[in-house]
Design an enzyme around this catalytic site. Structure first.
Site, mmCIF file in Angstrom:
data_model
loop_
_atom_site.group_PDB
_atom_site.id
_atom_site.type_symbol
_atom_site.label_atom_id
_atom_site.label_comp_id
_atom_site.label_asym_id
_atom_site.label_seq_id
_atom_site.Cartn_x
_atom_site.Cartn_y
_atom_site.Cartn_z
ATOM 1 N N GLU A 171 21.266 -63.498 16.618
ATOM 2 C CA GLU A 171 20.759 -63.853 15.281
ATOM 3 C C GLU A 171 20.230 -65.270 15.318
ATOM 4 O OE1 GLU A 171 23.282 -63.285 11.840
ATOM 5 O OE2 GLU A 171 24.229 -61.543 12.773
HETATM 6 P P1 P53 Z 1 22.162 -64.639 4.789
HETATM 7 C C1 P53 Z 1 26.864 -68.512 8.048
HETATM 8 C C2 P53 Z 1 26.441 -69.139 9.185
HETATM 9 C C3 P53 Z 1 25.767 -68.431 10.130
HETATM 10 C C4 P53 Z 1 25.543 -67.064 9.958
HETATM 11 O O1 P53 Z 1 22.761 -64.886 6.238
HETATM 12 C C5 P53 Z 1 26.008 -66.417 8.855
HETATM 13 C C6 P53 Z 1 26.602 -67.159 7.892
HETATM 14 C C7 P53 Z 1 27.035 -66.508 6.676
HETATM 15 O O2 P53 Z 1 28.292 -66.027 6.944
HETATM 16 O O3 P53 Z 1 25.922 -65.040 8.675
HETATM 17 C C8 P53 Z 1 25.010 -64.232 9.369
HETATM 18 O O4 P53 Z 1 21.799 -63.212 4.748
HETATM 19 C C9 P53 Z 1 25.415 -62.763 9.292
HETATM 20 C C10 P53 Z 1 24.367 -61.848 8.711
HETATM 21 C C11 P53 Z 1 23.617 -62.577 7.638
HETATM 22 C C12 P53 Z 1 22.890 -63.729 8.296
HETATM 23 O O5 P53 Z 1 23.808 -64.622 8.884
HETATM 24 O O6 P53 Z 1 23.254 -64.991 3.867
HETATM 25 O O7 P53 Z 1 25.823 -62.242 10.540
HETATM 26 O O8 P53 Z 1 24.974 -60.653 8.253
HETATM 27 O O9 P53 Z 1 22.721 -61.801 6.901
HETATM 28 C C13 P53 Z 1 22.035 -64.515 7.350
HETATM 29 O O10 P53 Z 1 20.995 -65.541 4.679
#
Ligand code: P53
Length: 477
Positions: free
Chosen positions: A375
């Site tokens: 990610e």
């Molecule tokens: P959204 C915090 C720091 C890094 C990754 O997040 C994180 C978070 C939040 O816990 O979560 C990941 O959609 C996660 C995904 C999520 C994505 O970041 O809030 O694994 O499910 O969608 C992006 O912008």
């Protein structure tokens, strides 16, 4: 020196089942914990309603309807040249309640068909077993991962899917961002990781460590089991990596950052080294925590070290020793302060490409195991221009800068990186806010926070850009 990325580098994209699939009550699927989580917004917390209540919006119920549209979506991924696609299996599609003995065949068939579609296009599925959703029944009947029984339920679920898909899926991960719940003061994190709302517990931090122990044991058992089923399977752990820099070179800040980073390294240490590190045993002693363990657990952890580290990287943070004055906490890290050297997104996520190279080096230096960036991405509001197109140059700039730093880590520093799958390659429901308007995709989905929209897909400018990044194996950025 070889300046090129490995030929088999896994370029792709990432999502999670509950953020894209929809079809929340179809195909025999049971109610999951995200099905009772309302949509929020930046600054408006998502509410855990326990059951579905009138008057709330639940964006995950429809999400972006990948459940019905995956054939078209996968064709678009193929057009970009994806080598792999990361998603998760919704546990509640396979075991609707979570404690049954027999799986739901219709749920299994859905993933069979979807994986076949990917493979038909030469796209390798990369699968997370638990990505922020579990059958809601396991929370109401057992208290979520507080109960040791969850270990067996999770291992049963994992065994069914590992056996069933072993010839279709080689790359697996156990718990998505397992370390998010270390930030136990934020109810959403504990809830989605484990079905436990820590601030409601009499001793929330001790409870969190007990829950974690169950998950570490479950993860290790699944790694060992997966290898026994098929030695070709690669089973990783998954960490949210937000490096915490010392705010200054004051020794107190430097030491504070070192200690704060244990919030992340604890998880890598147990998953990759197979035992609890000294600092955590000392912390439990100091705080008088009693973490219940079975005699066999030590051996289970030792035997079940993960094969690789999957990581998410979006931002870095700076921390300052408490006492030296605290700033505004970003993302909830105690003592964290805005870093004056980097800019933040509208949602306060601090954009720091060099931090990715730094993180890759830190992880590789500590564990010397392959890393998989599963990610990375830029959540932004996308607005269509007069031609109805989305010129998301800001997203391209973010991804380009991060890929450059990843390449430096690989080529200059010798870090082993297996692949790169930007988050939300297809626009999806934001995890932290439950919004549609925080978008990450190369593919726009016509769906909006008020529930309107046709679900139609359109290519953003970044779509073509990413296609040529993959075609050139990262040479043309
Ligand atoms: P959204 C915090 C720091 C890094 C990754 O997040 C994180 C978070 C939040 O816990 O979560 C990941 O959609 C996660 C995904 C999520 C994505 O970041 O809030 O694994 O499910 O969608 C992006 O912008």
């Amino acid at each position: 020196m070889n300046n090129a990325l490995p030929k088999d580098f896994l370029w792709g994209g990432a999502v999670a089942a509950h953020q894209v699939e929809g079809g929340w009550d179809q195909g025999g699927k049971g109610l999951s914990i995200v099905d009772v989580l309302t949509s929020g917004a930046h600054g408006v917390e998502r509410v855990i309603t326990d059951k579905i209540e009138a008057g709330h919006r639940y964006a995950n119920h429809e999400a972006v309807d990948f459940y019905h549209r995956y054939t078209d979506d996968i064709a678009l991924f193929a057009e970009m040249g994806f080598k792999c696609f990361r998603t998760s299996i919704a546990w509640s599609r396979i075991f609707p309640l979570g404690d049954e003995l027999e799986p739901n065949e219709e749920g299994l068939r859905f993933y069979d068909d979807m994986f076949d579609e990917l493979l038909r296009h030469g796209i390798e599925p990369v699968i997370t077993l638990s990505h922020f959703e579990m059958p809601n029944h396991l929370v109401t009947a057992y208290g979520g991962w507080k109960s040791r029984k969850l270990v067996d339920f999770f291992v049963r679920f994992s065994e069914v899917v590992l056996r069933r898909y072993q010839h279709k899926v080689k790359y697996w991960m156990t718990f998505n961002e397992i370390n998010n719940q270390r930030n136990w003061k934020v109810p959403l994190f504990g809830y989605c990781c484990s079905g436990v709302i820590y601030p409601q517990e009499p001793n929330p931090e001790e409870c969190m460590y007990q829950v974690l122990h169950h998950q570490f044991v479950a993860s290790a058992r699944v790694v060992s089991l997966g290898h026994a089923i098929n030695p070709d399977l690669q089973i990783g752990c998954m960490l949210a990596m937000v490096p915490l820099y010392p705010y200054s070179c004051h020794p107190d800040d430097v030491m504070y950052a070192e200690i704060a980073m244990r919030e992340r390294f604890l998880f890598g240490d147990v998953h990759m080294r197979g035992h609890y590190p000294a600092y955590i045993r000392r912390e439990w002693q100091r705080k008088g925590y009693q973490i219940a363990m079975e005699p066999e657990d030590e051996e289970i952890l030792r035997a079940g070290c993960a094969d690789y580290i999957g990581l998410s990287y979006y931002m870095s943070n700076a921390v300052r020793a408490l006492g030296a004055g605290t700033g505004t906490a970003l993302s909830g890290f105690e003592g964290s302060v805005p870093n004056p050297h980097v800019k933040a997104s509208e949602w306060g996520w601090q954009i720091d490409p060099v931090g990715l190279r730094y993180t890759l080096n830190q992880l590789y230096g500590r564990y010397e195991k392959p890393l998989f960036i599963v990610e990375n991405g830029f959540g932004a509001r996308d607005v269509k221009n007069e031609q109805g197109e989305i010129d998301d140059d800001y997203r391209i700039a973010y991804l380009r800068a991060h890929i450059e730093q990843m390449k430096l880590a690989i080529v200059e520093d010798g870090v082993e990186v297996m692949g790169y799958t930007p988050w939300g390659c297809l626009d999806c429901v934001s995890f932290t806010t439950g919004e549609y308007s925080k978008r990450y995709g190369f593919i726009h989905v016509d769906r909006h926070d008020d529930g309107s929209g046709s679900f139609a897909r359109t290519r953003k400018r970044s779509f073509d850009w990413y296609r040529q990044v993959i075609a050139s194996n990262g040479e043309t950025l």
